[in-house]
Design a protein around this motif. Structure first.
Motif, mmCIF file in Angstrom:
data_model
loop_
_atom_site.group_PDB
_atom_site.id
_atom_site.type_symbol
_atom_site.label_atom_id
_atom_site.label_comp_id
_atom_site.label_asym_id
_atom_site.label_seq_id
_atom_site.Cartn_x
_atom_site.Cartn_y
_atom_site.Cartn_z
ATOM 1 N N SER A 54 -3.273 11.330 -9.112
ATOM 2 C CA SER A 54 -2.382 10.375 -9.786
ATOM 3 C C SER A 54 -2.410 9.021 -9.080
ATOM 4 O O SER A 54 -2.341 7.973 -9.721
ATOM 5 N N LEU A 55 -2.509 9.060 -7.751
ATOM 6 C CA LEU A 55 -2.525 7.829 -6.969
ATOM 7 C C LEU A 55 -3.699 6.936 -7.377
ATOM 8 O O LEU A 55 -3.580 5.709 -7.437
ATOM 9 N N ALA A 56 -4.834 7.564 -7.661
ATOM 10 C CA ALA A 56 -6.058 6.809 -7.962
ATOM 11 C C ALA A 56 -6.062 6.210 -9.369
ATOM 12 O O ALA A 56 -6.911 5.383 -9.683
ATOM 13 N N LYS A 57 -5.129 6.626 -10.249
ATOM 14 C CA LYS A 57 -5.100 6.086 -11.618
ATOM 15 C C LYS A 57 -4.738 4.599 -11.585
ATOM 16 O O LYS A 57 -3.782 4.202 -10.914
ATOM 17 N N GLU A 58 -5.477 3.802 -12.364
ATOM 18 C CA GLU A 58 -5.296 2.349 -12.316
ATOM 19 C C GLU A 58 -3.870 1.926 -12.668
ATOM 20 O O GLU A 58 -3.284 1.053 -12.022
ATOM 21 N N GLU A 59 -3.281 2.580 -13.694
ATOM 22 C CA GLU A 59 -1.923 2.195 -14.116
ATOM 23 C C GLU A 59 -0.911 2.397 -12.984
ATOM 24 O O GLU A 59 0.018 1.611 -12.802
ATOM 25 N N ASN A 60 -1.115 3.485 -12.171
ATOM 26 C CA ASN A 60 -0.205 3.745 -11.059
ATOM 27 C C ASN A 60 -0.443 2.762 -9.904
ATOM 28 O O ASN A 60 0.504 2.315 -9.252
ATOM 29 N N THR A 61 -1.713 2.439 -9.660
ATOM 30 C CA THR A 61 -2.030 1.463 -8.608
ATOM 31 C C THR A 61 -1.395 0.107 -8.943
ATOM 32 O O THR A 61 -0.790 -0.531 -8.076
ATOM 33 N N LEU A 62 -1.517 -0.309 -10.199
ATOM 34 C CA LEU A 62 -0.925 -1.583 -10.638
ATOM 35 C C LEU A 62 0.587 -1.566 -10.446
ATOM 36 O O LEU A 62 1.184 -2.545 -9.993
ATOM 37 N N PHE A 63 1.211 -0.454 -10.789
ATOM 38 C CA PHE A 63 2.666 -0.324 -10.641
ATOM 39 C C PHE A 63 3.072 -0.414 -9.170
ATOM 40 O O PHE A 63 4.009 -1.125 -8.804
ATOM 41 N N LEU A 64 2.348 0.312 -8.308
ATOM 42 C CA LEU A 64 2.707 0.351 -6.885
ATOM 43 C C LEU A 64 2.521 -1.004 -6.205
ATOM 44 O O LEU A 64 3.171 -1.304 -5.209
ATOM 45 N N ARG A 65 1.622 -1.829 -6.747
ATOM 46 C CA ARG A 65 1.435 -3.182 -6.203
ATOM 47 C C ARG A 65 2.696 -4.037 -6.369
ATOM 48 O O ARG A 65 2.926 -4.972 -5.616
ATOM 49 N N GLN A 66 3.477 -3.694 -7.400
ATOM 50 C CA GLN A 66 4.642 -4.537 -7.745
ATOM 51 C C GLN A 66 5.901 -4.149 -6.954
ATOM 52 O O GLN A 66 6.914 -4.829 -7.034
ATOM 53 N N ILE A 67 5.843 -3.043 -6.231
ATOM 54 C CA ILE A 67 7.059 -2.599 -5.546
ATOM 55 C C ILE A 67 6.912 -2.760 -4.031
ATOM 56 O O ILE A 67 5.810 -2.970 -3.515
ATOM 57 N N LYS A 68 8.025 -2.670 -3.328
ATOM 58 C CA LYS A 68 8.022 -2.747 -1.866
ATOM 59 C C LYS A 68 7.742 -1.333 -1.332
ATOM 60 O O LYS A 68 8.544 -0.412 -1.511
ATOM 61 N N GLU B 276 -10.574 14.224 -3.581
ATOM 62 C CA GLU B 276 -9.707 13.089 -3.953
ATOM 63 C C GLU B 276 -9.057 12.447 -2.723
ATOM 64 O O GLU B 276 -8.730 11.263 -2.742
ATOM 65 N N TYR B 277 -8.882 13.244 -1.667
ATOM 66 C CA TYR B 277 -8.269 12.714 -0.441
ATOM 67 C C TYR B 277 -9.149 11.646 0.223
ATOM 68 O O TYR B 277 -8.669 10.803 0.955
ATOM 69 N N ARG B 278 -10.457 11.721 -0.041
ATOM 70 C CA ARG B 278 -11.393 10.761 0.536
ATOM 71 C C ARG B 278 -11.129 9.338 0.037
ATOM 72 O O ARG B 278 -11.533 8.365 0.654
ATOM 73 N N LYS B 279 -10.482 9.209 -1.136
ATOM 74 C CA LYS B 279 -10.287 7.883 -1.751
ATOM 75 C C LYS B 279 -8.954 7.238 -1.375
ATOM 76 O O LYS B 279 -8.652 6.128 -1.801
ATOM 77 N N ILE B 280 -8.129 7.938 -0.608
ATOM 78 C CA ILE B 280 -6.764 7.458 -0.338
ATOM 79 C C ILE B 280 -6.758 6.082 0.332
ATOM 80 O O ILE B 280 -6.028 5.185 -0.078
ATOM 81 N N ARG B 281 -7.584 5.896 1.363
ATOM 82 C CA ARG B 281 -7.583 4.616 2.093
ATOM 83 C C ARG B 281 -7.906 3.446 1.171
ATOM 84 O O ARG B 281 -7.257 2.405 1.226
ATOM 85 N N GLN B 282 -8.903 3.668 0.318
ATOM 86 C CA GLN B 282 -9.328 2.634 -0.631
ATOM 87 C C GLN B 282 -8.169 2.221 -1.536
ATOM 88 O O GLN B 282 -7.932 1.039 -1.779
ATOM 89 N N ILE C 115 -4.871 2.643 -0.937
ATOM 90 C CA ILE C 115 -3.825 1.986 -0.137
ATOM 91 C C ILE C 115 -4.178 0.506 0.079
ATOM 92 O O ILE C 115 -3.325 -0.375 -0.040
ATOM 93 N N ASN C 116 -5.464 0.242 0.363
ATOM 94 C CA ASN C 116 -5.903 -1.148 0.551
ATOM 95 C C ASN C 116 -5.665 -1.977 -0.708
ATOM 96 O O ASN C 116 -5.381 -3.168 -0.642
ATOM 97 N N GLY C 117 -5.771 -1.295 -1.861
ATOM 98 C CA GLY C 117 -5.566 -1.994 -3.142
ATOM 99 C C GLY C 117 -4.099 -2.233 -3.464
ATOM 100 O O GLY C 117 -3.771 -3.093 -4.296
ATOM 101 N N ILE C 118 -3.201 -1.496 -2.821
ATOM 102 C CA ILE C 118 -1.758 -1.631 -3.099
ATOM 103 C C ILE C 118 -1.154 -2.785 -2.297
ATOM 104 O O ILE C 118 -0.311 -3.529 -2.783
ATOM 105 N N GLY C 119 -1.563 -2.909 -1.041
ATOM 106 C CA GLY C 119 -0.986 -3.972 -0.217
ATOM 107 C C GLY C 119 -1.606 -4.013 1.163
ATOM 108 O O GLY C 119 -2.389 -3.133 1.539
ATOM 109 N N ASP C 120 -1.277 -5.068 1.930
ATOM 110 C CA ASP C 120 -1.844 -5.239 3.275
ATOM 111 C C ASP C 120 -0.906 -4.656 4.329
ATOM 112 O O ASP C 120 0.316 -4.701 4.191
ATOM 113 N N ASN C 121 -1.532 -4.139 5.393
ATOM 114 C CA ASN C 121 -0.789 -3.683 6.583
ATOM 115 C C ASN C 121 0.308 -2.658 6.276
ATOM 116 O O ASN C 121 1.385 -2.692 6.864
ATOM 117 N N ILE C 122 0.037 -1.784 5.324
ATOM 118 C CA ILE C 122 1.013 -0.716 5.046
ATOM 119 C C ILE C 122 0.825 0.391 6.103
ATOM 120 O O ILE C 122 -0.276 0.931 6.243
#
Length: 729
Positions: A122-136, A158-164, A166-173
């Motif tokens: 679910s984390l890797a889905k584009e719609e969820n990534t876009l949503f998570l970018r908008q929140i703190k 799927e766990y291999r893609k987590i870092r990628q 997270i980088n797309g959601i925000g910096d220094n998380i």
């Protein structure tokens, strides 16, 4: 200092605890200071609080990546119970419909949600990534982080893609990665893949002091298991088997014996598996019989016993599975049954693997064999496997070997012989080779190194293989030797071993006892009682908990856990303020669930009617083998006896013997459908009339009386079975 103060306030407020466990406080402080954190903590060590508490205290929403929907649901239910409102925690996964997803996103956007559980897919889905970018996002917690590694026991690509992502959601998380697997290879993979090489590492001891470990020889195993469960009535447990077929068979045997048990394995459809998990959580089922597929996805803290019907193929597997017991710090009994036949089966499983994989697999399996057969403290052996040195006096008799009488022997002379042999001949031999030299067993490896000419060759023959196996095992456990599993189990000297060669001293080891028949009277002594002062009140509180749980569609332990109920039965709280002081209650839980509990306790105290319940009466149980169970099921389905025999790979004659045995033990079987096809009604009546008046049930006597030309042996046998079943049972 400010963080420290608010930490304890929040721990008490949200979770009802006064103190942290192990490294929890340091881990939480590290996350609150926005630092990457790597937590290696055994099952039951309290990993979830390490990210739940800082999430509740931080600005924004923490993203918790978890591999299993069932695990997310459990944790969200618990957090809502603790926090007193449903918006505090949510999950976002494929089980939700559009309306539910909209509600989750609204709560998160409005800042009501402190923890959002997400599956890696679910984390890797584009719609969820876009949503998570908008929140703190306060931080990301990667639970079951070993899933990243192909060397981990539950690899998930799927766990291999987590870092990628997270980088797309925000910096220094900040990231906290948590796992219960501590092998160096897996640790390295997690750090590398999540790009958290500078993370602070917190590695807890793998000692679970509340768990009791016992290994029994595999004799009358079903009878032993039924007896054990009867002695632990009202407690929940898991039984692990290696095959789906065995899972089904054991579950059926337990069911026949009046135990609420269900099977769980990957061959069942998802709906059935989910329903089975729910029934276990809601305490509608006492026992789950499962393959290793069960356990990862369930966060049930009050599993009181884990039984291994078959010994697992690795110590990692054994540790993970036994770790399901006693996660709340209460009673946890780990009982395993061991036989050489099981080892033969596990060895056969490996025969088609590549040579190197098979060799390593053999070494890993050898660790399980040594653990099962050794007379040394079980806890010491488990912890040694995970790289911890442990003094067995710290076991506190919480394993069968520490409870058993011991015989010691002076080991100095023979230990020195082994250590000097390895030192002189080189660190290129396993224990098998060294034992062969000591007992004078010549073979190709021994002769190729000219060890058949060595002064020690055959010197220890009179002591026997078991002695030398035990000596080398204890030399390893006491840090004289080290076994390199990755290099085919070759033995190397440790620094301690080298020092011992230079300056030897007197040392005693435990003489290994070969596994004998289990002591019928004493084996279950550990399984008695919960130590609660007022068992009658405890029963009433458990019933109330179950009732409220059903009303709210929650697992009972979400309302209050067992230690909380135990404390209520000791201190009798009669107000919400008093209830808040109980272990694991807290203000949120007291307000949400407390009123009916304090009312019940108050009434009970006023009445002061404290009756002890009657001791449990253990009824004798029918000893039905798995084959018998299957035969009963097939006859219930009206399958022809010849077809049943064929499907079971036995002769028709042998099947009739089994059916007779079932009927003679008191079980009623309706084989009329089959008899009607084989023998006409007049002849049936004639045989019935004979048996009604016969003095013996001998088939030979019946054939003499009725005529061997008119009836076969099998005809009379069938009719005797029908007769016994209909009139005798």
């Amino acid at each position: 200092m400010e963080i420290e103060k608010s930490l304890f306030d929040n721990l008490q407020e949200f979770f009802g605890f006064d103190t942290f466990k192990g490294d929890q406080e340091a881990i939480i402080t590290n996350i609150l200071n926005k630092k990457d954190t790597f937590v290696i903590m055994p099952t039951g060590g309290g990993k979830s609080i390490c990210y739940q508490l800082p999430a509740l205290m931080s600005e924004g929403t923490a993203i918790v990546i978890s591999p299993l929907i069932a695990l997310m649901k459990n944790q969200v239910d618990q957090l809502r119970a603790f926090g007193g409102n449903d918006s505090i925690a949510h999950f976002l996964n494929s089980s939700l419909n559009k309306g539910e997803i909209t509600k989750v996103k609204k709560d998160v956007t409005e800042g009501k949600t402190k923890l959002l559980y997400v599956a890696p897919e679910s984390l890797a889905k584009e719609e969820n990534t876009l949503f998570l970018r908008q929140i703190k996002v306060s931080f990301v917690a990667v639970d079951e982080a070993h899933c990243i590694s192909e060397w981990g026991h539950d690899f998930r690509p799927e766990y291999r893609k987590i870092r990628q992502v997270i980088n797309g959601i925000g910096d220094n998380i900040p990231i906290i990665a948590l796992t219960a697997t501590a092998t160096p290879k897996v640790q390295s993979d997690i750090r590398k893949n999540l790009q958290m090489n500078n993370a602070t590492l917190f590695k807890s001891s793998f000692n679970r002091s509340n768990l009791y470990y016992e290994v029994r020889p595999k004799k009358n195993v079903v009878k032993e298991i039924v007896k054990f469960i009867r002695n632990n009535a009202g407690k929940t447990g898991i039984i692990y088997c290696l095959s789906r077929k065995k899972v089904e068979e054991i579950a059926e045997v337990l069911h026949i014996n009046g135990i609420k048990a269900l099977p769980y394995h990957a061959g069942l459809d998802a709906k059935t598996r989910a329903e089975t998990q729910d029934k276990f959580l809601m305490e509608d089922v006492e026992v789950i019989v499962a393959t290793i597929a069960f356990g990862m996805g369930i966060d049930k803290p009050d599993v009181r016993y884990v039984i291994h019907h078959d010994i697992p193929k690795s110590m990692e597997g054994y540790y993970q599975e036994t770790g399901r017991a006693g996660r709340d710090g209460g009673e946890g009994i780990c009982l395993a049954f061991y036989s050489e036949k099981d080892i033969e089966k596990l060895t056969k499983f490996m025969k088609d693997k590549p040579v190197s994989e098979r060799e390593i697999g053999t070494q890993i399996l050898k660790e399980v064999i040594d653990y099962s057969e050794s007379s040394v403290c079980r806890r010491k052996q488990i912890l040694h496997y995970f790289g911890e040195q442990f003094d067995e006096t710290g076991c506190n008799n919480m394993c069968d070997n520490c409870r058993a009488p011991k015989t010691y022997f002076d080991a100095e002379e023979n230990l020195l012989e082994v250590l000097r042999f390895i030192d002189k001949e080189g660190e290129k031999f396993d224990d098998h080779h060294i034992i062969n030299v000591m007992i004078g067993q010549n073979n190709q490896p021994v002769s190729s190194y000219k060890h058949d000419l060595h002064p020690l060759f055959g010197k220890g023959k009179s002591l026997g293989v078991n002695y030398w196996k035990s000596l080398i095992r204890q030399a390893e456990l006491n840090d004289f030797l080290k076994k390199d599993i990755d290099h085919y189990g070759l033995l190397t000297l440790t620094e301690h071993g080298r020092r011992y060669i230079a300056n030897p001293y007197g040392i005693r080891f435990i003489l290994n006892r070969i596994m004998e028949k289990a002591d019928e009277d004493g084996t279950d002594e550990v399984a008695q009682g919960s130590g609660t002062l007022d068992t009658e009140l405890l029963k009433m509180l458990r019933d109330l908990r179950k009732k409220i749980a059903k009303q709210r569609s929650l697992p009972p332990f979400v309302i209050f856990q067992d230690p909380s109920l135990d404390e209520m039965c000791t201190h009798y709280p009669v107000s919400l303020d008093e209830l808040k002081q109980m272990h694991g209650v807290g203000a949120g839980k007291a307000l949400k669930f407390g009123k009916p509990f304090v009312e019940l306790i108050k009434q009970y105290v006023d009445d002061n009617d404290i009756d002890r319940p009657l001791d449990l009466v253990i009824k004798s149980t029918a000893n039905k083998s798995a084959l018998k169970v299957s035969i009963i099921q097939n006859i219930d389905r009206k399958i022809g006896l010849e077809d049943i025999a064929s499907s079971k790979g036995i002769s028709y004659e042998d099947l009739l013997k089994e059916v007779e045995s079932i009927v003679n033990s008191g079980t009623k079987l309706n084989i009329g459908y089959f008899v009607d096809e084989m023998i006409d009604s007049d002849r049936q009546e004639e045989v019935y009339d004979y048996f009604r008046t016969a003095e013996v049930d001998s088939i030979q006597e019946a054939l003499k009386e009725l005529g061997e030309d008119d009836y076969t042996y099998e005809d009379i046998q069938l009719m005797r079975i029908k007769f016994m079943s209909e009139l005798g049972n």
